[in-house]
Design a protein around this motif. Sequence first.
Motif, short mmCIF file in Angstrom:
data_model
loop_
_atom_site.label_atom_id
_atom_site.label_comp_id
_atom_site.label_asym_id
_atom_site.label_seq_id
_atom_site.Cartn_x
_atom_site.Cartn_y
_atom_site.Cartn_z
N VAL A 186 42.67 55.87 83.31
CA VAL A 186 43.17 57.16 83.79
C VAL A 186 43.12 58.16 82.64
O VAL A 186 43.52 57.85 81.52
CB VAL A 186 44.60 57.03 84.34
N ARG A 187 42.63 59.35 82.93
CA ARG A 187 42.54 60.40 81.91
C ARG A 187 43.43 61.57 82.31
O ARG A 187 43.29 62.12 83.40
CB ARG A 187 41.09 60.88 81.75
N VAL A 188 44.34 61.94 81.38
CA VAL A 188 45.13 63.17 81.54
C VAL A 188 44.51 64.19 80.60
O VAL A 188 44.52 64.02 79.38
CB VAL A 188 46.60 62.96 81.20
N ILE A 189 43.94 65.25 81.16
CA ILE A 189 43.18 66.20 80.34
C ILE A 189 43.91 67.51 80.14
O ILE A 189 43.48 68.33 79.33
CB ILE A 189 41.80 66.46 80.96
N ARG A 190 45.03 67.73 80.85
CA ARG A 190 45.77 68.99 80.72
C ARG A 190 47.16 68.79 81.29
O ARG A 190 47.35 68.04 82.25
CB ARG A 190 45.05 70.12 81.46
N GLY A 191 48.15 69.47 80.68
CA GLY A 191 49.50 69.39 81.21
C GLY A 191 50.53 69.59 80.10
O GLY A 191 50.20 69.79 78.93
N GLN A 192 51.80 69.50 80.47
CA GLN A 192 52.89 69.56 79.51
C GLN A 192 53.02 68.23 78.79
O GLN A 192 53.21 68.17 77.57
CB GLN A 192 54.20 69.91 80.22
N HIS A 193 52.94 67.13 79.53
CA HIS A 193 52.98 65.77 79.00
C HIS A 193 51.87 64.95 79.67
O HIS A 193 51.31 65.37 80.69
CB HIS A 193 54.33 65.11 79.27
N GLY A 194 51.62 63.77 79.11
CA GLY A 194 50.67 62.87 79.74
C GLY A 194 51.36 61.98 80.76
O GLY A 194 51.32 62.23 81.97
N PHE A 195 52.05 60.93 80.27
CA PHE A 195 52.81 60.02 81.13
C PHE A 195 54.29 60.14 80.76
O PHE A 195 54.64 60.11 79.59
CB PHE A 195 52.36 58.57 80.93
N VAL A 196 55.16 60.23 81.77
CA VAL A 196 56.61 60.26 81.56
C VAL A 196 57.23 59.15 82.40
O VAL A 196 57.11 59.15 83.63
CB VAL A 196 57.22 61.62 81.95
N PHE A 197 57.88 58.20 81.72
CA PHE A 197 58.60 57.12 82.39
C PHE A 197 60.09 57.37 82.20
O PHE A 197 60.60 57.34 81.08
CB PHE A 197 58.23 55.77 81.80
N SER A 198 60.81 57.64 83.28
CA SER A 198 62.25 57.86 83.24
C SER A 198 62.92 56.80 84.12
O SER A 198 62.90 56.91 85.35
CB SER A 198 62.58 59.28 83.74
N ASP A 199 63.45 55.77 83.48
CA ASP A 199 63.99 54.62 84.21
C ASP A 199 62.91 54.04 85.12
O ASP A 199 63.12 53.81 86.31
CB ASP A 199 65.22 55.01 85.01
N ALA A 200 61.74 53.82 84.55
CA ALA A 200 60.59 53.31 85.31
C ALA A 200 59.79 52.36 84.42
O ALA A 200 59.98 52.33 83.20
CB ALA A 200 59.71 54.45 85.81
N GLY A 201 58.89 51.59 85.03
CA GLY A 201 58.11 50.63 84.27
C GLY A 201 56.69 50.54 84.76
O GLY A 201 56.22 51.38 85.53
N GLY A 202 56.01 49.49 84.31
CA GLY A 202 54.63 49.29 84.70
C GLY A 202 53.74 49.14 83.49
O GLY A 202 54.20 48.82 82.39
N THR A 203 52.45 49.42 83.67
CA THR A 203 51.47 49.25 82.60
C THR A 203 50.48 50.40 82.63
O THR A 203 49.98 50.78 83.70
CB THR A 203 50.70 47.92 82.75
#
Length: 551
Positions: free
Chosen positions: A124-141
């Motif tokens: 997955v590519r995040v090419i623009r935004g305020q943040h890339g990935f935000v985990f708030s009481d969340a999980g995964g890979t």
Amino acid sequence: MVTLAVPGTYPTLRDALEVAPDGAVVALAPGTYPERIELDGRRLTVRAAGDPGSAIVDATGLDGPALAVSSGEIAVEGLALVSGDYPAVTVSGGRLRLRKCELSAGWGAGVQASDGAVVDAGEVRVIRGQHGFVFSDAGGTVEASEVRNVSQDGVIVQFGSPILRNITVAGCGDRGIYVYQSARPGIERCDISGTGKAGIVVAQNSTPRIVETRVHQTVGSGIVIERGCHGVVVERCVVEQTADPPVRVDPSAQATVTLSESDGLPKAGVVAAATAQDAAEVERLLTELDSMIGLAGVKAEVRALIDEIQVNEWRRSAGLSVGMVSHHLIFTGAPGTGKTTVARIYGQLLKALGVLPNGRFREVSRRDLVGQYIGHTAEKTTSVFEDAMGGVLFIDEAYTLARAGGAAADFGQEAIDTLVKLMEDHRDQVAVIVAGYTKEMSDFLDANSGLASRFAKTMEFENYGPDELVRIADRIARNDDYVFAAGLSAALHQHFSLLERDRNFGNAREARKLLEGMRKAQSGRLRAMGRMPSRDDLRTLMLDDLRAVVR
């Protein structure tokens, strides 16, 4: 399979998703879809029918993210997801599988996961935004993915324990990865570069494991571990071309750090943990405590606390387990018994032991914590608490916060409830000491069911006896270049013996108030002498001065 292969197959993407049964695959033909995907409790796969990125879901100008998942199980493959003033993707309480997607947000994150959501993202590519990935009481890979050129932090983990593996974070305006509020992510074989601040920052009781990760070309330090974080592991990482120090560990934090050269060889001279202690300053402060008059029981209890902290540091250095220790205390007793002085020394001791970063002393009362309307008290209390971070917050007459008679309009209870939460969340970053009369402090502790458990110990400050008050008066006088004439000490002892030890008794304050009166009486006596007083005259307090005050 439900397919949007040619224009007109379904009027809108929403129509196709509505008719698709659970378990279906919705394929999007190449093109741009000026819509939003909202899925609540569904079980679907949405994929591009052509090459990855050939189908674009563009929510620019629309009221929400391009993809919003709430509960359910959703898989999205090969789409480009674009949003305006929202995250590109939000997932709340569900499971989302992202594969070979490109995300772009005008303001917000590429992926915002919350409320127990699980995100499995690959390529997955995040090419623009305020943040890339935000985990708030969340999980995964998140694996084999990229975050580039976002305006603030690349990845944020708040609570939760996601795995970040083989991801590239580059060109962020702030931090590359920010871990805070007791988060426990795994950061494995990642590459962090070109950040406007530090590469990786760990804060607020978080315990990540950072393994075989390269951090380079950052404006700030490569890796920063802030106060209150214990058990952080930085293993076989490469940190180069960063600000100094490359790895910064706060003195009150505890981390195991091993670095390597870029060729994989171990790097020499890396400090494994940071717990700076000043043994000479500890002894000086304990001597200052011992020099206080009386308070034998309090002195013994403070020494016991200091001994426990020291032994815990030795155990930690030896690789042994160390339980969580609260530094919050309750001081009970009448005014003028040395509570404020002991609190100041205690804060400086915690600083010298490396437990608190500055030992700064902040004394407050009810008026500093309680506001005038609903919500104002929590704001004031939080502001005062944050200002005391790193040192001691001393709340005098704390019992006045307890709600009187159950009056709903008394916001003191709101201050207590706010303090209880803050004390637990930041127990490694501040020492809270509450003080007041013994009986009233017992009532104060009943104001919140979790309040008493936040404190490590209660220390009782007893009233001073006549002998101790005479010694206190003598010390105050000598500090101000006065001496007692013959017989004055005995007269003071008799005076202090006759004073009633009621609620209004001020202990050391009584001695100081009495001396102030005697100095005024001495001034009148010397002015009436009719000559220039000698140096001894100016220094000496007489029996007549005492009689003039107590007459």
